[in-house]
Design a protein around this motif. Sequence first.
Motif, short mmCIF file in Angstrom:
data_model
loop_
_atom_site.label_atom_id
_atom_site.label_comp_id
_atom_site.label_asym_id
_atom_site.label_seq_id
_atom_site.Cartn_x
_atom_site.Cartn_y
_atom_site.Cartn_z
N LEU A 270 1.71 4.98 1.44
CA LEU A 270 1.87 5.30 2.84
C LEU A 270 1.59 6.65 3.11
CD1 LEU A 270 5.08 3.66 3.91
CD2 LEU A 270 2.81 2.74 4.04
N SER A 271 0.51 7.21 3.65
CA SER A 271 0.25 8.41 3.84
C SER A 271 -0.57 8.87 5.08
CB SER A 271 -0.36 9.07 2.48
OG SER A 271 -1.94 8.96 2.48
N THR B 241 -3.74 6.77 4.89
CA THR B 241 -3.67 5.24 4.87
C THR B 241 -4.27 4.67 6.21
OG1 THR B 241 -1.61 5.21 3.60
CG2 THR B 241 -2.08 3.29 5.02
N GLU C 31 7.29 7.78 -3.64
CA GLU C 31 6.44 6.85 -4.06
C GLU C 31 6.22 6.29 -5.46
OE1 GLU C 31 5.51 9.78 -3.67
OE2 GLU C 31 3.80 10.28 -4.89
N GLN D 268 0.89 -1.28 0.09
CA GLN D 268 -0.12 -0.12 -0.17
C GLN D 268 0.87 1.36 -0.10
OE1 GLN D 268 -2.95 0.19 3.07
NE2 GLN D 268 -2.48 -2.00 3.66
N ALA E 30 -0.02 -0.20 7.80
CA ALA E 30 0.08 -0.41 6.31
C ALA E 30 0.53 -1.96 5.90
CB ALA E 30 0.62 0.49 5.49
#
Lengths: 289, 289, 289, 289
Positions: free
Chosen positions: A45-46, A49, B129, A43, A93
Amino acid sequence: MPEEAWGHWGKEDERGALNYIGTQEVMRATRLVKTGEVVSLAQPLSPETPVPNHRAPMQHFMQRDGGDYAAGGKRPGGFQFAEDTVVMALQFATHIDALCHAWHDDKLYNGFPSTGTRSTTRAVRCGVEKMGPIVTRGILLDVLDDGQPLAKGTAVTRERLRQSAERAGISVSQGDVVLIRTGWIETMLADPHYYDGEPGIDVEAARWLAEAGVAVIGSDNFAVEHIPFPQGSVFPVHQLVIRTYGIPLLEGLVLAPLAAKGVSEFLFIATPLPFIGGTGSPLVPAAIL
Amino acid sequence: MPEEAWGHWGKEDERGALNYIGTQEVMRATRLVKTGEVVSLAQPLSPETPVPNHRAPMQHFMQRDGGDYAAGGKRPGGFQFAEDTVVMALQFATHIDALCHAWHDDKLYNGFPSTGTRSTTRAVRCGVEKMGPIVTRGILLDVLDDGQPLAKGTAVTRERLRQSAERAGISVSQGDVVLIRTGWIETMLADPHYYDGEPGIDVEAARWLAEAGVAVIGSDNFAVEHIPFPQGSVFPVHQLVIRTYGIPLLEGLVLAPLAAKGVSEFLFIATPLPFIGGTGSPLVPAAIL
Amino acid sequence: MPEEAWGHWGKEDERGALNYIGTQEVMRATRLVKTGEVVSLAQPLSPETPVPNHRAPMQHFMQRDGGDYAAGGKRPGGFQFAEDTVVMALQFATHIDALCHAWHDDKLYNGFPSTGTRSTTRAVRCGVEKMGPIVTRGILLDVLDDGQPLAKGTAVTRERLRQSAERAGISVSQGDVVLIRTGWIETMLADPHYYDGEPGIDVEAARWLAEAGVAVIGSDNFAVEHIPFPQGSVFPVHQLVIRTYGIPLLEGLVLAPLAAKGVSEFLFIATPLPFIGGTGSPLVPAAIL
Amino acid sequence: MPEEAWGHWGKEDERGALNYIGTQEVMRATRLVKTGEVVSLAQPLSPETPVPNHRAPMQHFMQRDGGDYAAGGKRPGGFQFAEDTVVMALQFATHIDALCHAWHDDKLYNGFPSTGTRSTTRAVRCGVEKMGPIVTRGILLDVLDDGQPLAKGTAVTRERLRQSAERAGISVSQGDVVLIRTGWIETMLADPHYYDGEPGIDVEAARWLAEAGVAVIGSDNFAVEHIPFPQGSVFPVHQLVIRTYGIPLLEGLVLAPLAAKGVSEFLFIATPLPFIGGTGSPLVPAAIL
């Protein structure tokens, strides 16, 4: 292979089933590469998330950025740069659970006392830094129901795993990383109820994998095992797999893109960040086809 | 191959020289594996891991641990677990610089305006990312001085790189990750002056690598290039490599264990964490021999 | 008193209306103390304390605690201790807005350029560290509707403030801290919609207070002013009060316990934490009756 | 007054000597105000503020700032704003120690088990949120040596305190906050050895203050007591004062500006932030003259 892994790799061992991966397993895995395609299973990442209720979202702060220069910041020798800092749970995540993450009766895998994991010391035994990079055969067991995602709470049984492997024409063997696709993450990740429950393997399925000598078990949900749990138990798969067999879990995998390739075995790589005494690590597992 | 990479992979490209790695390069790299040995190239991560003066050390907090249970914490169904959180700069320890990390004249690689990198948005262009997992041939260029670590400030020239490659019997080619060993990290990491300066490549050496089409340049120091800089310039290699050629840098590598194996080319893997808009990521590059 | 405060206390002034509080105002305020009772006006601070959607909840980590000792931690000389760390927005819970918090047209209060507030420098002008401790007369204007909390969006007008003061037999004067009670926080704080809107003062009410020379305006809601805003404007009270008049705002006050005392004027104290370049500070305002 | 405070204010009491401050003490204190001058006793807070080696420096991040707008950020309705977040130890800079901060024999003040302070729960007893605002008489005991700061390790004795009080013409009485000026902070704060040791009160001096019924003891050093400790003991004043007598400590005070006023008694205010289960709080104590 003993039913329990304690002592199997020595009294001081902190790597558990990762020990099943030797140079032979690495060689075997690299020979699986046929097209050179690389598929990420992670996934992004932020702060957006999803996280379960008892954990805080990730925070991500810029300490220097383009705005500073737009506002008149100096650029010695013309040089400009940006940098940033995150506040992040290690069980965040797509991540791996280290062997210090879950236990019972005050003893971790291999009998290490859980009192070695403290605010001041972090995990002195079985921390994520003991794992090292993971390179081995990965196999994908797709257990969707006629292509439909499994419903919350569905127990993925040993038989279901066995059938999935059979359909794929592969057999689980020692040192494998087994990735189980339930469809949960792509169905539910954007839903506020994502963390309320999930389909996943049951205890017997977990034992079957463990007895086959797998190195790691992963899934496209948040805890690998089905939730709600069978009555009277709490995270029974975590307890069995991590503590009894010394098998790390991979959680929050994104498996749909991999499943779309129609490949069941591949070179698997994953490199946990070596946080000293950490209970896990966000990471980017990848399949090399 | 053009001297400048801008536009080379399209106006919207944010991956730069990583585009040199196609499935052919992955296939070629996996075929290099001969023994199945896996060597980590990363520093361990803890509050003691050195950081430069302008950055804060990592912090690592336990949110649940063995001490909680020793103090009487409940264990529903017998289940016990530990979890933790870190506060960490993304340019920390062994890490990769994303293409949004360094620039000049208010333009990032491929001409994206640096004003897209802000406190509120983070990097909308060239964030870490966008990189994806890196799997390709790695080559080790050992530039030690008769086995002795280079002194602070030593410029590693194009000729020195060329000779090192020649001695090793390899030639730098498109899509390679090139790792340059100066000996700085093992000599100096424990020293409070580690970050005061370093040996490293100069601009011409960097250009030579860039023109050969390397995908990533890494080194066992904190900024790849030699410090002090040539008079009148500030991080000239960063400016050239990251912005002009779109080549990410790998910093803080641990290369002595790899050098000890006597192998110059290998399957290289590195998987940056996909922080949306992040300027880089701690990671665990590894060599598979 | 000029309508606009810019320049009123000199071109370099960063304290705005706090300058109205001189030693006379402090003396006057201390003479109001009649019973010696001290009433806190602050919310407790914890990870459960509500925050608006665009901010992260507070995090609070123990670094050493009783669990460490229960788990066998050493106690040299018998000494045991606990310590902890928080991650916290400065605009959190009960807090004061510094004059650098809100502005328009790229100029802060007194004409300072907003470009002085950056990721790298934080606020070089009008940071919360410029405020100093606040000690002056506090007055409570209770604007509840026959004892009922105001509904979301209700505009508290100048007339309503005037009437409330009249009922209480007090008049707003220079250097006062004016606390406006709407009932919002006790009605709604536990509600997930607490931050969706609120009753609060409108622009004319704000101007009336500003022209009276108040030092600080506070309220028992999250932004002092009513939300939704009048059509076409965004935080108009913030813009007027903070930037034009240099008046800090106190947000998230708990006023019910004070209102229950039936006292309308009192010695008010509040001591912002002097974060250098900070946009505000959580604090504990108190009324001494 | 019992030598030990346990049980003195009931078995459930968590406020200790702060109970000595009643409305009478507040009234008495407010009557001391003669000029209306307010003097802050706090250090400014920034990443540069010194911390001991075992704690991390504060971090302070902008999440929105003037740079965002300079870089083109939108300003709906013209409104612009800045906000920020800190990562900060609660035992930071000028701060108060809650009664859960220090103990021995696994029991806190009033006999509460220290096992109630855990990573998961934080301090369930004697957390800083139990304190409330502190408003009482403050007295300054200047123990400089003929105007010279005391040397590291100097024990400030009961006799020295007594003489200082006598010279000032005041006597320590119940409910007072006593501030002891050693000169350490202004001599040494900028020195990397600030935290290596300090002058401060010894156990007998502490006992003398405790038996007089003081509510809080503060000093212009980092731990109130002299360091190195007497042989064989570790933080003996902390153990006695906090645990036996239930007296919070104020550390890191800036007292020179107050001393310069030539006033020995004053209205003292300090408002700890009510972190639920926190071991202390940065704050801004102030003297109102």
